[in-house]
Design an enzyme around this catalytic site. Structure first.
Site, PDB file in Angstrom:
ATOM      1  N   ASP A 522      23.267   1.163  18.065  1.00  0.00           N
ATOM      2  CA  ASP A 522      24.424   0.348  17.704  1.00  0.00           C
ATOM      3  C   ASP A 522      24.030  -0.506  16.502  1.00  0.00           C
ATOM      4  OD1 ASP A 522      26.393  -1.591  17.542  1.00  0.00           O
ATOM      5  OD2 ASP A 522      26.633  -1.762  19.731  1.00  0.00           O
ATOM      6  N   HIS A 523      24.634  -0.201  15.359  1.00  0.00           N
ATOM      7  CA  HIS A 523      24.207  -0.866  14.122  1.00  0.00           C
ATOM      8  C   HIS A 523      24.665  -2.324  14.067  1.00  0.00           C
ATOM      9  CE1 HIS A 523      22.348  -1.047  10.346  1.00  0.00           C
ATOM     10  NE2 HIS A 523      22.791   0.080   9.801  1.00  0.00           N
ATOM     11  N   ARG A 524      25.512  -2.755  15.009  1.00  0.00           N
ATOM     12  CA  ARG A 524      25.867  -4.175  15.053  1.00  0.00           C
ATOM     13  C   ARG A 524      24.677  -4.986  15.548  1.00  0.00           C
ATOM     14  NH1 ARG A 524      30.696  -4.012  19.140  1.00  0.00           N
ATOM     15  NH2 ARG A 524      29.083  -2.752  20.137  1.00  0.00           N
TER      16      ARG A 524
END
Ligand code: CAO
Length: 550
Positions: A522-524
């Protein structure tokens, strides 16, 4: 005046009142639900036995009640009172009569049962059990098809009357030869559901008495099973959470039949609704609120490219012959979970390769060593150990984003879900405390849980609480893939098939066994550099597992 009494609860006592649906002064109809009780197995709505006006109620939420307890008074009209008295009398006789009927039915049912044997038994008809007096009850779901291998406690049908949802278990294990009912059919006690080839040595038909009790007590003890032998005056329903809901819901759904019916009418997935009642029980108001929220968040149109354009509806039959194959519960739940993940998580996949030549030699040695004990190690438990250590090294991978997206919730336990391919679809048993377990323990636990998952018997609790997931397609093939993060987890590792490759050692090419790794994250929460470091740490541990095993 009619005294409101708790009906026969089928043996349950001290059952908690979890909802009061009416107040003094309310006019109620006969059969209208007045209060809701809940045990750990079933939710029961207690209906009015006559029409009238509620005079008073002597119970409150949280009270414990048993059969025969008075919970209020109803001012019923004169004609209703007579009927009521007669009904009450009938109700008093009901349990004994019903038991007789049930036993008789069970005895009838075993006439056709084969004698005790360990030989393959003759095909048998599985019939609708006693439905507590209900007849012509609608089939709302058929969960098996011809050719399926089923367990004795596996649900084969879900029925729903206007009062109760009931899951009907098979009653015995075997292979389904044919299914005699379909969704929408109306069924009654004794109707044939399906023809079954019993599994060899099936204990259910071990003798007349055993058969009688199996037929009479169709309700299994599992938490997810329905109370099918509903006492005559008891209206039972269950939280019908099945394995199908595990990916979309982390908690069991508590809702009564009326609420379930309303949800179905609006096409609402109960797993998506937060319940405001006791124990997160979902009420009608919750459904209405959920629908309102959904309607107000759907844009009227999406001309500017915002929102999600619908996939065009195509009449495929225009281009050639087609047929339809309904998706089962597991596949539908997976589809919902995948869509949720895809729409919510901006994800990236980092690819890598680990040299597992030494690990593979060690694995083979251990397999020889443990062969006598019947233990066979695959690569997966070793990878789980490497993951557990890497999760300890990189706490942001062992975390979830808070609902408001403002903070990370760091987990101080290391539970890893392992995707298992089952005949009905994808299930993800969770191995708890991987960091504290040996490779042998993990192997045994994974073998057991994968087996239960494939039999459709894995308890819901065993699929909850994962911090990270592993999806291994290495036994099948492929060089890489992009696994989808399973939120609220923030990363997942995919394994593809290891292969011998020429690797340059500084002076020459040497043959090494290389395992492809695909880490989606999850790049967040995780930056690319951090993901590359995590992936490299896994490579390091897999290349030399001594650090992990210490
Ligand atoms: N490279 C080479 N061989 C591999 C391998 C790999 N990465 N992974 C497994 N193998 C080998 C095993 O060693 C075994 O071979 P032997 O019988 O000769 O020892 C064989 O392939 C079969 O392995 P397996 O896949 O049955 O068992 P496993 O312990 O490796 O995996 C499990 C267990 C539960 C992960 C697996 O059975 C499974 O269900 N995989 C599918 C997961 C899935 O569907 N993922 C997709 C999810 S997203 O849609």
């Amino acid at each position: 005046m009619t005294t409101l009494k708790i009906p026969d609860l089928g043996g349950a006592s001290q059952v908690e009142v979890i909802e009061i649906l009416v107040s003094p002064g309310d006019t109620v109809e006969m059969e209208q639900a007045l209060i809701v009780l809940e045990t750990d197995k079933a939710t029961m709505e207690i209906p009015a036995e006559a029409a009238g006006v509620i005079k008073n109620l002597s119970v409150k939420v949280g009270d414990k009640v048993s059969s025969g307890d008075v919970f209020g008074e109803l001012d019923s009209d004169a004609s209703g009172t007579e009927e009521n008295a007669a009904e009450e009398k009938n109700a008093e006789n009901a349990p004994a009569e019903e038991q007789k009927t049930t036993e008789a039915q069970a005895n009838n049912a075993v006439e056709s049962a084969p004698p005790q044997t360990t030989e393959p038994a003759a095909a048998v008809d599985i019939v609708i059990p006693d439905l507590g007096g209900s007849e012509q009850v609608e089939v709302i779901e058929v969960q098996v098809s011809a050719g399926d291998e089923i367990g004795a406690e596996q649900t084969v049908l879900v029925l729903e009357s206007d009062k109760a949802s009931m899951e009907i278990p098979a009653g015995q294990a075997g292979t389904v030869i044919s299914v005699a009912v379909k969704t929408g059919d109306k069924v009654s006690n004794g109707d044939v559901i399906l023809k079954l080839q019993p599994a060899a040595g099936n204990a259910v038909y071990a003798g007349k008495n055993a058969s009688a009790s199996a037929a009479a007590e169709v309700a299994p003890t599992e938490k997810t099973a329905a109370q099918v032998t509903t006492p005559k005056t008891t209206v039972a329903t269950v939280a019908t959470t099945t394995a199908a809901d595990v990916r979309s819901s982390t908690t069991e759904v508590h809702a009564g039949p009326a609420v379930r019916k309303l949800a179905r009418e609006f096409g609402v997935d109960l797993a998506q609704v937060s319940g405001s009642g006791p124990k997160q029980r979902i009420t009608k108001d919750d459904i209405q609120r959920h629908v309102k929220q959904r309607l107000s968040s759907v844009p009227a149109s999406v001309p500017g490219g915002s929102g999600i354009p619908a996939v065009p509806v195509v009449d495929f039959a225009r281009f050639g012959e087609v047929s339809e194959s309904p998706l089962n519960n597991i596949k539908r739940a997976t589809a919902r979970a995948m869509t949720t993940a895809w729409l919510n998580v901006p994800q990236v996949t980092q690819f890598d390769q680990a040299d597992i030549t030494d690990l593979e030699n060690y694995r083979k040695q251990q397999n020889e060593r443990y062969a006598r004990q019947g233990i066979k190690f695959s690569i997966v438990p070793f990878v789980l150990k490497a993951i557990a250590r890497a999760l300890e090294d990189f706490p942001s991978f062992n975390a979830s984003l808070s609902a408001d997206g403002e903070k990370l919730i760091l987990k101080h336990y290391v539970h890893v879900g392992v995707a298992v391919d089952t005949p009905k679809g994808l299930l993800v048993p969770v191995i708890r405390d991987v960091n504290q377990k040996s490779v042998t323990q993990i192997t045994q636990e994974l073998t057991d849980k994968a087996e239960l998952a494939r039999l459709g018997k894995l308890p819901l609790a065993d699929m909850q609480g994962g911090c990270f997931s592993l999806s291994s397609l290495g036994g099948i093939g492929g060089t890489a893939f992009t696994p989808i993060v399973n939120p609220p987890e923030v990363a997942i590792l995919g394994l593809s098939k290891a292969s011998m490759q020429p690797v340059w050692d500084g002076t020459a090419f040497v043959p090494r066994l290389m395992l492809p790794l695909s880490l989606s994250y999850d790049h967040r929460v995780i930056d690319g550099a951090e993901a590359a470091r995590f992936s490299q740490r896994l490579v390091m541990y897999l290349q030399d597992l001594r650090d992990v095993l210490m």
